[in-house]
Scaffold this motif. Structure first.
Motif, PDB file in Angstrom:
ATOM      1  N   HIS A   1       0.831  -1.210   0.000  1.00 36.58           N
ATOM      2  CA  HIS A   1       0.000   0.000   0.000  1.00 36.58           C
ATOM      3  C   HIS A   1       0.864   1.258   0.000  1.00 36.58           C
ATOM      4  CE1 HIS A   1      -3.503  -2.437   0.792  1.00 36.58           C
ATOM      5  NE2 HIS A   1      -3.132  -2.760   2.021  1.00 36.58           N
TER       6      HIS A   1
ATOM      7  N   PHE B   1       2.579   7.072  -6.757  1.00 35.86           N
ATOM      8  CA  PHE B   1       1.623   8.025  -7.312  1.00 35.86           C
ATOM      9  C   PHE B   1       1.862   9.441  -6.783  1.00 35.86           C
ATOM     10  CE2 PHE B   1      -1.267   4.215  -7.840  1.00 35.86           C
ATOM     11  CZ  PHE B   1      -1.177   4.204  -9.228  1.00 35.86           C
TER      12      PHE B   1
ATOM     13  N   ALA C   1       1.245   3.938  -3.181  1.00 36.42           N
ATOM     14  CA  ALA C   1       0.789   5.319  -2.946  1.00 36.42           C
ATOM     15  C   ALA C   1       1.928   6.310  -3.208  1.00 36.42           C
ATOM     16  CB  ALA C   1       0.268   5.466  -1.521  1.00 36.42           C
TER      17      ALA C   1
ATOM     18  N   SER D   1      -6.140  12.000   1.649  1.00 39.52           N
ATOM     19  CA  SER D   1      -7.034  11.967   0.486  1.00 39.52           C
ATOM     20  C   SER D   1      -6.359  12.634  -0.708  1.00 39.52           C
ATOM     21  CB  SER D   1      -8.353  12.650   0.821  1.00 39.52           C
ATOM     22  OG  SER D   1      -8.111  13.999   1.160  1.00 39.52           O
TER      23      SER D   1
ATOM     24  N   GLN E   1      -6.271   5.085  -8.797  1.00 45.14           N
ATOM     25  CA  GLN E   1      -5.167   5.019  -7.843  1.00 45.14           C
ATOM     26  C   GLN E   1      -5.612   4.328  -6.556  1.00 45.14           C
ATOM     27  OE1 GLN E   1      -4.185   9.211  -7.619  1.00 45.14           O
ATOM     28  NE2 GLN E   1      -2.462   8.992  -9.055  1.00 45.14           N
ATOM     29  N   SER E   2      -6.822   4.642  -6.104  1.00 44.50           N
ATOM     30  CA  SER E   2      -7.352   4.007  -4.886  1.00 44.50           C
ATOM     31  C   SER E   2      -7.463   2.499  -5.048  1.00 44.50           C
ATOM     32  CB  SER E   2      -8.717   4.596  -4.540  1.00 44.50           C
ATOM     33  OG  SER E   2      -8.595   5.950  -4.192  1.00 44.50           O
TER      34      SER E   2
ATOM     35  N   ILE F   1      -2.857   7.265   4.288  1.00 40.81           N
ATOM     36  CA  ILE F   1      -2.652   7.967   3.014  1.00 40.81           C
ATOM     37  C   ILE F   1      -3.657   9.113   2.987  1.00 40.81           C
ATOM     38  CG2 ILE F   1      -2.692   7.773   0.498  1.00 40.81           C
ATOM     39  CD1 ILE F   1      -2.370   4.674   0.997  1.00 40.81           C
TER      40      ILE F   1
ATOM     41  N   LEU G   1       1.818  10.319  -3.590  1.00 39.49           N
ATOM     42  CA  LEU G   1       1.028  10.569  -2.384  1.00 39.49           C
ATOM     43  C   LEU G   1       1.864  10.268  -1.142  1.00 39.49           C
ATOM     44  CD1 LEU G   1      -2.200   8.758  -3.595  1.00 39.49           C
ATOM     45  CD2 LEU G   1      -1.842  11.229  -3.498  1.00 39.49           C
TER      46      LEU G   1
ATOM     47  N   ILE H   1      -3.843   1.095  -5.054  1.00 36.98           N
ATOM     48  CA  ILE H   1      -3.257   1.166  -3.715  1.00 36.98           C
ATOM     49  C   ILE H   1      -3.878   0.106  -2.816  1.00 36.98           C
ATOM     50  CG2 ILE H   1      -3.068   2.588  -1.629  1.00 36.98           C
ATOM     51  CD1 ILE H   1      -2.914   5.057  -3.589  1.00 36.98           C
TER      52      ILE H   1
ATOM     53  N   ALA I   1      -6.252  10.692  -3.841  1.00 35.56           N
ATOM     54  CA  ALA I   1      -6.025   9.670  -4.864  1.00 35.56           C
ATOM     55  C   ALA I   1      -7.242   9.606  -5.783  1.00 35.56           C
ATOM     56  CB  ALA I   1      -5.794   8.310  -4.205  1.00 35.56           C
ATOM     57  N   THR I   2      -6.990   9.375  -7.047  1.00 34.70           N
ATOM     58  CA  THR I   2      -8.083   9.171  -7.997  1.00 34.70           C
ATOM     59  C   THR I   2      -8.691   7.794  -7.747  1.00 34.70           C
ATOM     60  OG1 THR I   2      -6.702   8.120  -9.677  1.00 34.70           O
ATOM     61  CG2 THR I   2      -6.853  10.548  -9.735  1.00 34.70           C
TER      62      THR I   2
END
Length: 185
Positions: A63, A70, A67, A108, A114-115, A106, A72, A118, A110-111
Motif C-alpha cells: 500500500h 503516485f 501510494a 485523500s 489510484q485508490s 494515506i 502521495l 493502492i 487519490a483518484t
C-alpha cells in the motif's frame, strides 16, 4: 518523501517481535517436546516472526509504496489496539487468532483508479509471496525439513491473507477496491 522514517523503523521492530510472540503458538514447532514445561522460546518466537512478519509488513508496504509511486504521502503505523488484541488472545490461550496489527495512512487525493491500485497492492503482495512460496516448494532441490515447513506455512498464510483482505467489507482492502471500482463509473 523518505523511504522509511525513524518512527516507522521503530514500529517495524516492535511489530516483528509482537508478531513473533503472537504466532509462536499458532505456527507449530518442529521437534516440540510435549512434556516440556518451557512456555517461551526465543527460537520459536524468531521462527514465527520470520514467517508472519513478511506476510503482514510487506502487505502494508505494498500500500505504502504504490501510494508513494503516485506521489502521495503514505506512512506505516502500528495499529496498537489490533496488535494488543492479538497479544491478549495469545496470553489467554485463545484457540483462534484475530488481529489487525498495522495500517498505512494515506491522505485523500487519490483518484479512483489510484485508490483501487493502492488498495489491491497489499493483497497483491500476499499473492506474490504465495506464488514465491509455491515455486520454492515445487522446484527447490535440497530443502531441509525446517525450510520446507517455513515455506509451507508462508504459502498458507499468504494465501489466506490474500483472500481474506479482498472480502468487500469495511475496513478490509476489498471494500476499498470495490469502492474504487464503483468510483470509476
Amino acid at each position: 518523501m523518505a523511504f522509511l522514517s525513524l518512527a516507522e523503523i521503530i514500529q517495524l521492530i516492535i511489530i516483528t517481535f509482537a508478531l513473533g510472540y503472537i504466532f509462536s503458538d499458532y505456527i507449530p514447532k518442529l521437534k516440540e517436546d510435549p512434556f516440556s514445561l518451557k512456555k517461551f522460546s526465543w527460537e520459536h518466537l524468531l521462527f514465527a516472526a520470520m514467517i508472519a512478519t513478511p506476510a503482514v509488513v510487506l502487505h502494508e508496504f505494498g500500500h505504502k509504496f504504490v501510494a508513494m509511486a503516485f506521489g502521495l504521502a503514505a506512512s506505516f503505523h502500528v495499529f496498537w489496539w489490533g496488535l494488543i488484541l492479538g497479544i491478549v488472545l495469545k496470553i489467554i490461550g485463545s484457540p483462534f487468532l484475530f488481529l489487525a496489527p498495522a495500517y498505512v495512512s494515506i491522505p485523500s487525493g487519490a483518484t479512483a483508479i489510484q485508490s483501487v491500485l493502492i488498495a489491491f497492492a497489499g493483497p497483491g503482495l500476499n499473492l506474490l509471496l504465495w506464488g514465491i512460496s509455491s515455486i520454492v516448494l515445487k522446484y527447490k532441490k535440497r530443502i531441509s525439513h525446517k525450510e520446507m515447513f517455513a515455506w509451507g506455512i508462508s504459502k498458507k498464510l499468504n494465501f489466506f491473507l490474500f483472500w481474506f483482505n479482498l472480502i468487500p467489507i469495511p475496513p478490509l482492502d476489498g471494500w476499498a477496491v470495490l469502492n474504487g471500482i464503483i468510483g470509476l463509473f
